[in-house]
Design a protein around this motif. Sequence first.
Motif, PDB file in Angstrom:
ATOM      1  N   MET B   1      16.310   5.448   6.302  1.00 51.61           N
ATOM      2  CA  MET B   1      15.779   5.627   7.662  1.00 51.61           C
ATOM      3  C   MET B   1      14.250   5.632   7.626  1.00 51.61           C
ATOM      4  O   MET B   1      13.648   6.372   6.858  1.00 51.61           O
ATOM      5  N   ALA B   2      13.654   4.787   8.427  1.00 53.55           N
ATOM      6  CA  ALA B   2      12.194   4.704   8.441  1.00 53.55           C
ATOM      7  C   ALA B   2      11.606   5.943   9.118  1.00 53.55           C
ATOM      8  O   ALA B   2      12.243   6.556   9.963  1.00 53.55           O
ATOM      9  N   ASN B   3      10.401   6.321   8.717  1.00 55.62           N
ATOM     10  CA  ASN B   3       9.699   7.293   9.538  1.00 55.62           C
ATOM     11  C   ASN B   3       8.392   6.673  10.012  1.00 55.62           C
ATOM     12  O   ASN B   3       7.913   5.670   9.472  1.00 55.62           O
ATOM     13  N   LEU B   4       7.819   7.261  11.027  1.00 51.46           N
ATOM     14  CA  LEU B   4       6.688   6.628  11.699  1.00 51.46           C
ATOM     15  C   LEU B   4       5.465   6.528  10.796  1.00 51.46           C
ATOM     16  O   LEU B   4       4.703   5.562  10.876  1.00 51.46           O
ATOM     17  N   ASP B   5       5.279   7.527   9.935  1.00 53.39           N
ATOM     18  CA  ASP B   5       4.118   7.470   9.035  1.00 53.39           C
ATOM     19  C   ASP B   5       4.253   6.324   8.038  1.00 53.39           C
ATOM     20  O   ASP B   5       3.275   5.650   7.719  1.00 53.39           O
ATOM     21  N   GLN B   6       5.463   6.107   7.564  1.00 51.86           N
ATOM     22  CA  GLN B   6       5.685   4.968   6.652  1.00 51.86           C
ATOM     23  C   GLN B   6       5.411   3.649   7.364  1.00 51.86           C
ATOM     24  O   GLN B   6       4.826   2.723   6.801  1.00 51.86           O
ATOM     25  N   LEU B   7       5.850   3.578   8.614  1.00 56.13           N
ATOM     26  CA  LEU B   7       5.625   2.337   9.380  1.00 56.13           C
ATOM     27  C   LEU B   7       4.140   2.119   9.635  1.00 56.13           C
ATOM     28  O   LEU B   7       3.641   0.993   9.545  1.00 56.13           O
ATOM     29  N   MET B   8       3.418   3.199   9.927  1.00 56.54           N
ATOM     30  CA  MET B   8       1.983   3.065  10.182  1.00 56.54           C
ATOM     31  C   MET B   8       1.205   2.705   8.913  1.00 56.54           C
ATOM     32  O   MET B   8       0.070   2.218   8.992  1.00 56.54           O
ATOM     33  N   ALA B   9       1.830   2.937   7.763  1.00 58.34           N
ATOM     34  CA  ALA B   9       1.152   2.614   6.502  1.00 58.34           C
ATOM     35  C   ALA B   9       1.241   1.123   6.171  1.00 58.34           C
ATOM     36  O   ALA B   9       0.569   0.648   5.245  1.00 58.34           O
ATOM     37  N   ILE B  10       2.050   0.380   6.921  1.00 58.24           N
ATOM     38  CA  ILE B  10       2.147  -1.075   6.698  1.00 58.24           C
ATOM     39  C   ILE B  10       0.806  -1.714   7.055  1.00 58.24           C
ATOM     40  O   ILE B  10       0.197  -1.369   8.075  1.00 58.24           O
ATOM     41  N   ASP B  11       0.363  -2.625   6.229  1.00 61.19           N
ATOM     42  CA  ASP B  11      -0.916  -3.290   6.451  1.00 61.19           C
ATOM     43  C   ASP B  11      -0.931  -3.950   7.841  1.00 61.19           C
ATOM     44  O   ASP B  11      -0.034  -4.715   8.172  1.00 61.19           O
ATOM     45  N   GLY B  12      -1.927  -3.635   8.622  1.00 55.91           N
ATOM     46  CA  GLY B  12      -2.055  -4.257   9.945  1.00 55.91           C
ATOM     47  C   GLY B  12      -1.270  -3.560  11.047  1.00 55.91           C
ATOM     48  O   GLY B  12      -1.260  -4.036  12.188  1.00 55.91           O
ATOM     49  N   ALA B  13      -0.627  -2.430  10.726  1.00 53.27           N
ATOM     50  CA  ALA B  13       0.164  -1.711  11.746  1.00 53.27           C
ATOM     51  C   ALA B  13      -0.760  -1.162  12.835  1.00 53.27           C
ATOM     52  O   ALA B  13      -1.801  -0.578  12.551  1.00 53.27           O
ATOM     53  N   ASN B  89      14.309  -2.344  14.166  1.00 52.70           N
ATOM     54  CA  ASN B  89      15.664  -2.201  13.636  1.00 52.70           C
ATOM     55  C   ASN B  89      16.113  -0.788  13.975  1.00 52.70           C
ATOM     56  O   ASN B  89      15.333   0.162  13.843  1.00 52.70           O
ATOM     57  N   GLY B  90      17.361  -0.644  14.428  1.00 53.44           N
ATOM     58  CA  GLY B  90      17.848   0.681  14.781  1.00 53.44           C
ATOM     59  C   GLY B  90      17.004   1.296  15.875  1.00 53.44           C
ATOM     60  O   GLY B  90      16.732   0.649  16.893  1.00 53.44           O
ATOM     61  N   CYS B  91      16.556   2.522  15.667  1.00 54.71           N
ATOM     62  CA  CYS B  91      15.806   3.217  16.715  1.00 54.71           C
ATOM     63  C   CYS B  91      14.303   3.238  16.430  1.00 54.71           C
ATOM     64  O   CYS B  91      13.574   4.028  17.016  1.00 54.71           O
ATOM     65  N   HIS B  92      13.844   2.378  15.507  1.00 52.71           N
ATOM     66  CA  HIS B  92      12.424   2.350  15.177  1.00 52.71           C
ATOM     67  C   HIS B  92      11.824   0.972  15.392  1.00 52.71           C
ATOM     68  O   HIS B  92      12.525  -0.043  15.319  1.00 52.71           O
ATOM     69  N   TYR B 107      10.463  -5.243   7.597  1.00 55.98           N
ATOM     70  CA  TYR B 107      11.920  -5.105   7.536  1.00 55.98           C
ATOM     71  C   TYR B 107      12.338  -4.149   6.426  1.00 55.98           C
ATOM     72  O   TYR B 107      13.267  -3.357   6.580  1.00 55.98           O
ATOM     73  N   GLU B 108      11.628  -4.221   5.328  1.00 57.68           N
ATOM     74  CA  GLU B 108      11.943  -3.329   4.202  1.00 57.68           C
ATOM     75  C   GLU B 108      11.761  -1.866   4.615  1.00 57.68           C
ATOM     76  O   GLU B 108      12.640  -1.031   4.387  1.00 57.68           O
ATOM     77  N   VAL B 109      10.638  -1.562   5.249  1.00 52.09           N
ATOM     78  CA  VAL B 109      10.373  -0.170   5.656  1.00 52.09           C
ATOM     79  C   VAL B 109      11.352   0.266   6.741  1.00 52.09           C
ATOM     80  O   VAL B 109      11.748   1.433   6.827  1.00 52.09           O
ATOM     81  N   LEU B 110      11.758  -0.692   7.568  1.00 53.61           N
ATOM     82  CA  LEU B 110      12.723  -0.373   8.631  1.00 53.61           C
ATOM     83  C   LEU B 110      14.147  -0.240   8.101  1.00 53.61           C
ATOM     84  O   LEU B 110      15.086  -0.021   8.861  1.00 53.61           O
ATOM     85  N   GLY B 111      14.290  -0.423   6.793  1.00 56.13           N
ATOM     86  CA  GLY B 111      15.597  -0.207   6.178  1.00 56.13           C
ATOM     87  C   GLY B 111      16.525  -1.386   6.245  1.00 56.13           C
ATOM     88  O   GLY B 111      17.745  -1.249   6.111  1.00 56.13           O
ATOM     89  N   VAL B 112      15.949  -2.589   6.452  1.00 58.79           N
ATOM     90  CA  VAL B 112      16.769  -3.792   6.512  1.00 58.79           C
ATOM     91  C   VAL B 112      16.949  -4.315   5.098  1.00 58.79           C
ATOM     92  O   VAL B 112      15.965  -4.564   4.396  1.00 58.79           O
ATOM     93  N   GLY B 113      18.197  -4.515   4.690  1.00 56.64           N
ATOM     94  CA  GLY B 113      18.466  -5.030   3.350  1.00 56.64           C
ATOM     95  C   GLY B 113      18.460  -6.536   3.326  1.00 56.64           C
ATOM     96  O   GLY B 113      18.274  -7.202   4.336  1.00 56.64           O
ATOM     97  N   GLY B 114      18.651  -7.101   2.139  1.00 54.06           N
ATOM     98  CA  GLY B 114      18.846  -8.545   2.015  1.00 54.06           C
ATOM     99  C   GLY B 114      17.586  -9.360   2.049  1.00 54.06           C
ATOM    100  O   GLY B 114      17.612 -10.519   2.424  1.00 54.06           O
ATOM    101  N   GLY B 115      16.464  -8.790   1.645  1.00 53.56           N
ATOM    102  CA  GLY B 115      15.211  -9.547   1.641  1.00 53.56           C
ATOM    103  C   GLY B 115      15.116 -10.470   0.460  1.00 53.56           C
ATOM    104  O   GLY B 115      15.982 -10.492  -0.428  1.00 53.56           O
ATOM    105  N   ALA B 116      14.047 -11.263   0.442  1.00 57.05           N
ATOM    106  CA  ALA B 116      13.841 -12.212  -0.643  1.00 57.05           C
ATOM    107  C   ALA B 116      13.692 -11.459  -1.953  1.00 57.05           C
ATOM    108  O   ALA B 116      13.154 -10.350  -2.005  1.00 57.05           O
ATOM    109  N   ALA B 117      14.193 -12.071  -3.006  1.00 54.77           N
ATOM    110  CA  ALA B 117      14.131 -11.429  -4.323  1.00 54.77           C
ATOM    111  C   ALA B 117      12.688 -11.372  -4.816  1.00 54.77           C
ATOM    112  O   ALA B 117      11.882 -12.176  -4.439  1.00 54.77           O
TER     113      ALA B 117
END
Lengths: 110, 117, 117
Positions: B1-13, B89-92, B107-117
């Motif tokens: 589950m993502a949290n808002l601080d993690q999302l804000m830490a994404i470059d360019g957020a 994704n979900g509620c975030h 997508y990774e921080v939002l908890g979406v699986g299946g990204g590029a290897a």
Amino acid sequence: MIRSLLAVDGVVAVCHFRDDGALVEGYGRMPDQQLQALARFAHDYKRLVQGNIDQLAMFTGIDGWTPPGGWIVHGVGMTVCGVGNLVCVLENAAGNPSEVMRELAEAARY
Amino acid sequence: MANLDQLMAIDGALAAFEMNERGELQQHRVVEDSAFDERTLDLLGHMCVANMAIATMQARGWEASFGKQGFYPVNGFTLVGLKWSAVTNGCHAVVMSNASADYEKAYEVLGVGGGAA
Amino acid sequence: MLTAELMRQPGVIAAGEYSYRGDRFSYKGEIDDEMARMASIMCRATTMSEHMQVGMLEQFCPDCGSSPANGWIVRGPMFTVCNVANVFAFLDNQSASLNDIMALMHKRLADEGTDLV
């Protein structure tokens, strides 16, 4: 011509819009700016409904969905009805969407 | 589950927020001097919910027509505007600048699986 | 041609182009005519919806840099669909770089008009 739709019970505004969303004519208890916004909304919503109904027809294979006959968005106190390039806003307590849709379908023929 | 601080830490957020299942804004973070106010983020939240619902319908219809392929269940939708993108994704959701947009990271921080290897 | 260029990128399964009027489409890749037709209908519908939403956001927040719309992404467990202007691509999440594909599409379609004709 479309001004007569204001005589239908509950209708508070009516607009005719062009295929690019511009207001052709609009009447009712709304300032011009809101009538223009209503025309724009109705134009966008018409496209949206067309897109969704194309997909419904495509996925279900059932005839009779497309082209769409119109759309109705029912809010708590107000309802918006659209047929072709016409849109009406009505007060739920004072009007009947079925009657409005009938009148809109009639007016949209001309 | 993502949290808002993690999302804000994404470059360019530029903004991150949580919405309920209707899209109503529950909590949010924005960068300093942000143009995104609560009213705008609340509208964006409603759009996120609407877009996920439409995309889920499309994935369902597609896989009903052509068999299970890996589109359903949809676990991410991105709306790309002129200068920014809103990824949900979900509620975030996170709003990030297009100039440095890293969709895969979002997508990774939002908890979406299946990204590029 | 962009669809051919997209097909040369790793992980791109199919790419196509549709008219905003909904009367024609073209494609390359591992889908058949019917799949391409349906994909075009879905992508067109989502693009129309996106333009409406971005127009609304612009009214709420005129300085936010929302408009014009610049594309959208749907992320599934195994596959992703991305769209810029009237061009779409189906990606394999494991082998495609979503960021690279979006950057390429934005670069090639930067001068596309936004009046949906």
